[in-house]
Scaffold this active site. Structure first.
Site, PDB file in Angstrom:
ATOM      1  CG  ASN A  10     -46.398 -17.465  65.564  1.00  0.00           C
ATOM      2  OD1 ASN A  10     -45.467 -17.476  64.749  1.00  0.00           O
ATOM      3  ND2 ASN A  10     -46.306 -18.001  66.771  1.00  0.00           N
ATOM      4  NE  ARG A  91     -43.013 -15.836  68.270  1.00  0.00           N
ATOM      5  CZ  ARG A  91     -42.547 -17.074  68.297  1.00  0.00           C
ATOM      6  NH1 ARG A  91     -43.129 -18.005  67.580  1.00  0.00           N
ATOM      7  NH2 ARG A  91     -41.515 -17.367  69.036  1.00  0.00           N
ATOM      8  CG  HIS A 180     -39.136 -18.342  74.887  1.00  0.00           C
ATOM      9  ND1 HIS A 180     -38.521 -19.365  75.550  1.00  0.00           N
ATOM     10  CD2 HIS A 180     -39.815 -18.896  73.879  1.00  0.00           C
ATOM     11  CE1 HIS A 180     -38.798 -20.514  74.953  1.00  0.00           C
ATOM     12  NE2 HIS A 180     -39.585 -20.250  73.920  1.00  0.00           N
ATOM     13  NE  ARG A 239     -35.661 -25.612  70.390  1.00  0.00           N
ATOM     14  CZ  ARG A 239     -36.347 -24.502  70.611  1.00  0.00           C
ATOM     15  NH1 ARG A 239     -35.760 -23.439  71.123  1.00  0.00           N
ATOM     16  NH2 ARG A 239     -37.630 -24.440  70.334  1.00  0.00           N
ATOM     17  CD  GLU A 383     -44.962 -16.560  73.568  1.00  0.00           C
ATOM     18  OE1 GLU A 383     -45.523 -17.653  73.648  1.00  0.00           O
ATOM     19  OE2 GLU A 383     -43.817 -16.418  73.137  1.00  0.00           O
TER      20      GLU A 383
END
Ligand code: AMP
Length: 395
Positions: A10, A91, A180, A239, A383
């Protein structure tokens, strides 16, 4: 040797996370992180058998970082030549309209990921650096791109379409791409496996520093809260989530520029903007100490979640399973309890004891009572394992 492993990468703009995974058992043979790439104070941490090995050194580019990671494998194991390394899983945040599933990286796939940088300017360029570096070091092994958006590529048109002028939307490819997806796919799939059926109406809540909700019928996403970018939807650590777009026009007219607004919405808002902290543990502590900003931040956070659960329950025509995952979803019993309390009228009954006492050996953890009409679960997301499994499937 029968064992096969996948090296999951990643890659961010100044960091590179990795895990060496045995995809069938889910065993992690080693994992680590290179940070502050692009500086002379880089740091690489390699963890194997629970032992941490950390080096501080200049890391001008991702290539030096990966080379140093290889050195750490040589020094501390496992030996990459003897772990049945079958390939790499990379990823990728934005797969846009091109990718409905994982893809072996070739010139065409590489060009498409490059084209999609426009939609994920902070992420895709950094992923490409990770891919290029790893392909240079391991040219003979397959490199698989696994996309965060792929789970949402087939969202129904009515949920993926914004009520925006059709031609403008078409010209600039504006639609809901979601994010996601690897996590929601893993969690909703785990729920189906756990129940032994694919017909459940479910909502998965990925509540970490980034947060998103997803409505699924069985293993298929039908709606999700993140949109063109991961800014839309729930209140997150830093956010805004949903906000009237006219706030942007207003701030522009008040003299802020686009970059400033982008930073404000993505990095200085959410829980951080509301109360000055974005770690939920600190927010709760401050609320317990009587801080009114923290109290309001938690109320805004929970109310937004409630709205999405309500909307998705109606979209699904009812709700069978509600599942929590990620940092807050897996660890914050109070957030789960407060939310589920408000869902009693749709048949959610949470078991206080179960909610507070996690059995770490379980990959699915029920927190609702036996007679709850809606099953409430916690499923730790993984993940990296999901990426490794998608990669090995393709290989
Ligand atoms: P993630 O992005 O999934 O790694 O989640 C990170 C977030 O999880 C942190 O910023 C915290 O807000 C939250 N978190 C982790 N542990 C706890 C905990 N025990 N209680 C509440 N929140 C937690």
């Amino acid at each position: 040797m029968n064992q096969q492993t996948i090296f999951v990468i990643n890659s961010g703009s100044s960091s590179l996370k990795y895990q060496l995974i045995e995809p069938v058992s889910g065993d992690v043979l080693a994992k680590g992180l290179a940070e502050r790439i692009g500086t002379d104070r880089g740091e690489v941490t390699h963890i194997v058998h629970g032992e941490k090995h950390t080096d501080t050194l200049p890391l001008p580019t991702h290539k030096e970082a990966l080379n140093h990671i290889i050195d750490l494998f040589k020094e501390n194991g496992p030996d990459l030549d003897h772990v049945g390394l079958a390939g790499f899983g990379h990823r990728i945040v934005q797969g846009g309209w091109y990718f409905k599933g994982a893809a072996i990286v070739n010139d065409d796939v590489h060009a498409k990921i490059t084209e999609l940088c426009d939609l994920a300017p902070l992420h895709n360029p950094a992923h490409l650096i990770g891919i290029d570096t790893a392909m240079e070091l391991w040219p003979d092994l397959p490199h698989i791109a696994v996309f965060d958006t792929a789970f949402f590529a087939d969202l129904p048109e009515k949920t993926r379409t914004y009520a925006l002028d059709k031609e403008t939307a078409h010209k600039y490819r504006i639609r809901r791409y979601g994010a996601h997806g690897t996590s929601h796919e893993f969690v909703s799939g785990t729920v189906c496996d756990y129940l032994g059926k694919d017909t459940v109406r479910q909502i998965t809540l990925h509540l970490g520093n980034g947060a998103s909700a997803c409505a699924e019928l069985g293993r298929k996403a039908i709606d999700t809260s993140m949109g063109l970018t991961p800014l839309e939807g729930l209140v997150m650590g830093t956010r805004t989530g949903d906000i009237d777009p006219a706030v942007v026009f207003h701030l522009l007219r008040k003299g802020m520029n686009v970059e400033e607004i982008d930073t404000l919405f993505n990095k200085k808002s959410g829980m951080l903007g509301l109360c000055g902290d974005n770690d939920m543990r600190d927010v709760w502590q401050r609320r317990d100490d009587g801080d009114s900003d923290a109290l309001l931040a938690l109320q805004v956070y929970q109310n937004r979640l409630l709205k999405y659960i309500g909307a998705y329950t109606f979209e699904l025509g009812g709700l069978d399973v509600l599942t929590f995952t990620a940092g807050i979803g897996e660890n914050d019993a109070r957030t789960r309890y407060r939310l589920c309390e408000k869902l009693e009228f749709i048949g959610v009954k949470i078991d206080k004891e179960l909610n507070e006492n996690r059995d770490p050996s379980k990959s699915v953890w029920r927190i609702s009572t036996e007679d709850s009409k809606v099953l409430v679960l916690v499923v730790p997301t993984n993940e990296e394992l999901a990426i490794a499994r998608q990669a090995i499937r393709l290989i």
